[in-house]
Write an enzyme that holds these catalytic residues in place. Sequence first.
Site, PDB file in Angstrom:
ATOM      1  N   ARG A 147       0.861  -1.351  -0.017  1.00  0.00           N
ATOM      2  CA  ARG A 147       0.062   0.040   0.057  1.00  0.00           C
ATOM      3  C   ARG A 147       0.864   1.259  -0.148  1.00  0.00           C
ATOM      4  O   ARG A 147       0.415   2.445  -0.720  1.00  0.00           O
ATOM      5  CB  ARG A 147      -1.300   0.037   1.049  1.00  0.00           C
ATOM      6  CG  ARG A 147      -2.063   1.196   1.136  1.00  0.00           C
ATOM      7  CD  ARG A 147      -3.152   1.195   1.825  1.00  0.00           C
ATOM      8  NE  ARG A 147      -3.450   0.239   3.136  1.00  0.00           N
ATOM      9  CZ  ARG A 147      -2.794   0.620   4.330  1.00  0.00           C
ATOM     10  NH1 ARG A 147      -2.410   1.820   4.300  1.00  0.00           N
ATOM     11  NH2 ARG A 147      -2.620  -0.176   5.179  1.00  0.00           N
ATOM     12  N   TYR A 195     -12.249  18.965 -15.244  1.00  0.00           N
ATOM     13  CA  TYR A 195     -12.564  17.475 -15.416  1.00  0.00           C
ATOM     14  C   TYR A 195     -13.857  17.167 -14.355  1.00  0.00           C
ATOM     15  O   TYR A 195     -13.801  17.734 -13.234  1.00  0.00           O
ATOM     16  CB  TYR A 195     -11.431  16.551 -15.035  1.00  0.00           C
ATOM     17  CG  TYR A 195     -12.012  15.276 -14.997  1.00  0.00           C
ATOM     18  CD1 TYR A 195     -12.290  14.205 -16.277  1.00  0.00           C
ATOM     19  CD2 TYR A 195     -12.038  14.537 -13.760  1.00  0.00           C
ATOM     20  CE1 TYR A 195     -12.526  13.125 -16.218  1.00  0.00           C
ATOM     21  CE2 TYR A 195     -12.493  12.891 -14.108  1.00  0.00           C
ATOM     22  CZ  TYR A 195     -12.816  12.394 -15.099  1.00  0.00           C
ATOM     23  OH  TYR A 195     -13.109  11.039 -15.034  1.00  0.00           O
ATOM     24  N   ASP A 218      -3.120  20.067 -13.905  1.00  0.00           N
ATOM     25  CA  ASP A 218      -3.714  18.314 -14.380  1.00  0.00           C
ATOM     26  C   ASP A 218      -3.231  18.776 -15.818  1.00  0.00           C
ATOM     27  O   ASP A 218      -3.664  19.510 -16.703  1.00  0.00           O
ATOM     28  CB  ASP A 218      -5.278  18.431 -14.316  1.00  0.00           C
ATOM     29  CG  ASP A 218      -5.768  17.050 -14.811  1.00  0.00           C
ATOM     30  OD1 ASP A 218      -4.861  16.532 -15.530  1.00  0.00           O
ATOM     31  OD2 ASP A 218      -6.622  16.663 -14.517  1.00  0.00           O
ATOM     32  N   LYS A 257      -5.026   8.008 -19.505  1.00  0.00           N
ATOM     33  CA  LYS A 257      -5.185   8.613 -20.896  1.00  0.00           C
ATOM     34  C   LYS A 257      -3.894   8.378 -21.594  1.00  0.00           C
ATOM     35  O   LYS A 257      -3.674   7.422 -21.840  1.00  0.00           O
ATOM     36  CB  LYS A 257      -5.467  10.034 -20.823  1.00  0.00           C
ATOM     37  CG  LYS A 257      -6.840  10.207 -19.480  1.00  0.00           C
ATOM     38  CD  LYS A 257      -8.263   9.393 -19.997  1.00  0.00           C
ATOM     39  CE  LYS A 257      -9.167   9.497 -18.952  1.00  0.00           C
ATOM     40  NZ  LYS A 257      -9.493  10.763 -18.247  1.00  0.00           N
TER      41      LYS A 257
END
Length: 407
Positions: free
Chosen positions: A58, A112, A184, A208
């Site tokens: 993790r 977004y 971003d 993406k």
Amino acid sequence: MVVNGIHTSTEYHGKLDTIAVHGSGEAKTNGAAVLPVHNSVTYGVRGEYKDGCAFYTRPADTPNHAELAKKMALLEGTKAAVVTASGMAAISSTLFALLRSGDHLIIQDNVYGGTHELVHEEFPSLGIEHTTVDPQDPAQWEQALRPNTKVFYVESISNPLVRVTDLAGVAGFARRHGITPVVDNTFASPVLCRPADMGFVVVHSATKFLNGHSDLLAGVVSSSRDFIGKVTQKMVMYGGCLDPHACFLLNRGMATLGLRMRQQCASALAIAEMLQQHPMVENVSYPALASSPDHALATKLFGGRGGGVLSFVLRGSMAQTKAFLGHLHLPFVAPSLGGVESLVCLPAETSHLALGPDGRKAAGIPETLVRLSVGVEDTADLIQDIQQALAAAGIKNCHVSNGGAPH
Ligand SMILES: *Cc1c(COP(=O)(O)O)cnc(C)c1O
């Protein structure tokens, strides 16, 4: 190299295409040309815990996470990076590392959808306030500023209108006022620009262009060693770690980032130029077009390239626009973007559905706007397919109202 558990870039100085293939250059273990997937969630310790040693998955500490983080830090030109389970995990971990109750952020309008929801729906209940601004209007930035403003959040290229943000302006404003600029960079990718060079914390949906194959969800944050340490703490706490097998796939996908992006930019420009001349097309939004209002910014920031996404409005009704989509053979009609396959959608019915007709009108998004993410198919094949779909949809030069043009 690992410093205080944070994976940092080495002194390696290749160009983007070389880094995309070789990463840190340190990952070849046991004679293997490819880093194997480390599926073990736990790692043996003999007596003491050495700083920076993987012992559980993790904290994103496996060799797969480490190599990916180093590759990303080298690509964005930062000291460190951390990979996350999704773009939203990268964005939320970054904002949680920067903001607490009583703080305020300035955020670009029209971001977004997931980011919009986090800031507009979730943050108010946590006591974090925001003001939205036009990223091209500095007068609005000044007005938005408050004594408790901590962050200025923007996207390098906006969705779905493909407008370019004045990154140098935003970075300068943030520096003058002692607030942290966050960008971003999903649509531009490090191939078009490296905003960390201007002082930005850089976040990505690696789902993406970075991965490029529409087959995994991932995110990345790139910044200084100290700040990535803080982001990693939040990522570990909220459980946003990327799966090691997804790390392996992302590392492989990223090897061709430069190749893909160059082809996607070249095809997108050729398609935008064809559409702009086409009698059935009302308006095309693509920053590398000489006629684009953002052409000068795209020249300055992106070396004249416009990225792999463009949007346009046809001279026709909604029914005719949908008929056009129905006649396309190559672009797959679906949301998302950045894959090797071309993807096409109506933002009003997918990415920007939640805004509603009034919200879309306020954001300047026409109901019939078509967004095209250009893949790596042959350019002439794509152009021919789009032309035949326009002809088959029977869109005449008829000027049906479409609720406003893109600009
Ligand atoms: C897709 C996307 C995101 C969210 O990324 P996920 O990987 O889906 O969580 C964030 N920002 C932009 C610009 C995106 O396109």
